[in-house]
Design an enzyme around this catalytic site. Structure first.
Site, PDB file in Angstrom:
ATOM      1  N   GLY A  45       0.851  -1.050  -0.031  1.00  0.00           N
ATOM      2  CA  GLY A  45       0.076   0.011   0.132  1.00  0.00           C
ATOM      3  C   GLY A  45       0.783   1.140  -0.045  1.00  0.00           C
ATOM      4  N   GLN A  50       2.894  10.058   1.467  1.00  0.00           N
ATOM      5  CA  GLN A  50       4.100   9.318   1.223  1.00  0.00           C
ATOM      6  C   GLN A  50       5.083   9.585   0.115  1.00  0.00           C
ATOM      7  OE1 GLN A  50       2.305   5.288   2.370  1.00  0.00           O
ATOM      8  NE2 GLN A  50       4.240   5.241   3.281  1.00  0.00           N
ATOM      9  N   CYS A 105       5.476  -0.155   7.538  1.00  0.00           N
ATOM     10  CA  CYS A 105       5.385   1.059   6.487  1.00  0.00           C
ATOM     11  C   CYS A 105       6.506   1.448   5.886  1.00  0.00           C
ATOM     12  CB  CYS A 105       4.755   2.311   7.488  1.00  0.00           C
ATOM     13  SG  CYS A 105       4.396   3.670   6.654  1.00  0.00           S
ATOM     14  N   LEU A 106       6.134   1.962   4.758  1.00  0.00           N
ATOM     15  CA  LEU A 106       7.655   2.326   3.918  1.00  0.00           C
ATOM     16  C   LEU A 106       8.168   3.593   4.461  1.00  0.00           C
ATOM     17  CD1 LEU A 106       6.155   1.446   0.221  1.00  0.00           C
ATOM     18  CD2 LEU A 106       7.477  -0.203   1.704  1.00  0.00           C
ATOM     19  N   HIS A 147      -4.612   0.983   7.404  1.00  0.00           N
ATOM     20  CA  HIS A 147      -3.574   1.752   7.554  1.00  0.00           C
ATOM     21  C   HIS A 147      -3.460   2.697   6.680  1.00  0.00           C
ATOM     22  CE1 HIS A 147       1.084   1.493   8.086  1.00  0.00           C
ATOM     23  NE2 HIS A 147       1.169   1.902   6.956  1.00  0.00           N
ATOM     24  N   GLU A 148      -3.604   2.433   5.404  1.00  0.00           N
ATOM     25  CA  GLU A 148      -3.462   3.454   4.238  1.00  0.00           C
ATOM     26  C   GLU A 148      -4.340   4.837   4.578  1.00  0.00           C
ATOM     27  OE1 GLU A 148      -0.937   3.309   2.617  1.00  0.00           O
ATOM     28  OE2 GLU A 148      -0.372   1.337   3.246  1.00  0.00           O
ATOM     29  N   HIS A 151      -3.147   7.101   6.814  1.00  0.00           N
ATOM     30  CA  HIS A 151      -1.918   8.009   6.350  1.00  0.00           C
ATOM     31  C   HIS A 151      -2.809   9.322   5.737  1.00  0.00           C
ATOM     32  CE1 HIS A 151       1.760   6.355   6.335  1.00  0.00           C
ATOM     33  NE2 HIS A 151       1.261   4.951   5.893  1.00  0.00           N
TER      34      HIS A 151
HETATM   35 NI    NI Z   1       2.171   3.329   5.870  1.00  0.00          NI
END
Ligand code: NI
Length: 196
Positions: A45, A50, A105-106, A147-148, A151
């Site tokens: 995701g 991000q 998370c990236l 989760h996304e 963000h």
């Molecule tokens: Ni994330």
């Protein structure tokens, strides 16, 4: 085009993102680039903040979970082609029991922690053609979406940890914001020392 991924500590990850409309410039190109960026970083995701854009947009591709032995056969089938674009998403409700899943998370490389969230989420969103959907998801797919979605609200999974856990990873998070982390994808670090 591959975007650098914004690291923990950057204020853009803390902003509530703004809605977009159907004439957002070069949306298709942006989506292609977001998928490319996510795949390069082996993510499942990716949310627009991000990649340094404070807009209500995130993408999901759950297919890497197809091989996950812990999922039911039905769930593995669902994730195998679960590739979606979520624009202007709003969570309508979250229901069901809370369960723990080890999230990463990236933007926060090398940190993985068990996070508790409710099992089922109903979400309203527009797809890449600006068609409106209201859908209910559960299990792993709900988890990725939750989760996304966080963000685009300026929330990170580390916010949901206990005070003790937060204290334990504080140093690691500070290092990530400075770029002191070993990663194999491009990132933008808010507190990196400028090279002269
Ligand atoms: Ni994330």
């Amino acid at each position: 085009m591959i975007f650098p991924i914004v690291a923990y500590g950057d204020p853009i990850l803390r902003k509530k993102a703004k809605e977009i409309n159907a004439d957002y410039p070069a949306l298709d190109t942006l989506l292609d680039s977001m998928f490319e960026t996510m795949y390069m970083a082996s993510g499942i995701g990716l949310a627009a903040p991000q990649i340094n854009k404070s807009i209500r947009l995130f993408i999901v591709d759950a297919s890497p979970f197809e091989e996950d032995e812990e999922l039911s056969e039905k769930e593995r089938e669902l994730v195998s082609d679960f590739k979606r674009v979520f624009i202007n998403a709003q969570v309508i409700e979250e229901t069901g029991p809370e369960w723990a899943f080890n999230e990463g998370c990236l933007s926060i490389p090398d940190v993985r922690e068990d996070v508790f969230r409710q099992d089922t989420v109903t979400i309203e969103y527009y797809d890449q053609d600006f068609k409106k959907h209201t859908e209910t998801f559960d299990g792993i797919v709900a988890r990725i979406i939750q989760h996304e979605f966080d963000h685009i609200e300026g929330i990170l999974f580390t916010d949901k940890l206990s005070a003790l856990k937060k204290r334990l990873i504080k140093g690691k998070l500070a290092n990530i914001s400075k770029g002191k982390v070993d990663i194999d994808y491009r990132m933008k670090f808010p507190n990196a020392k400028k090279k002269r």
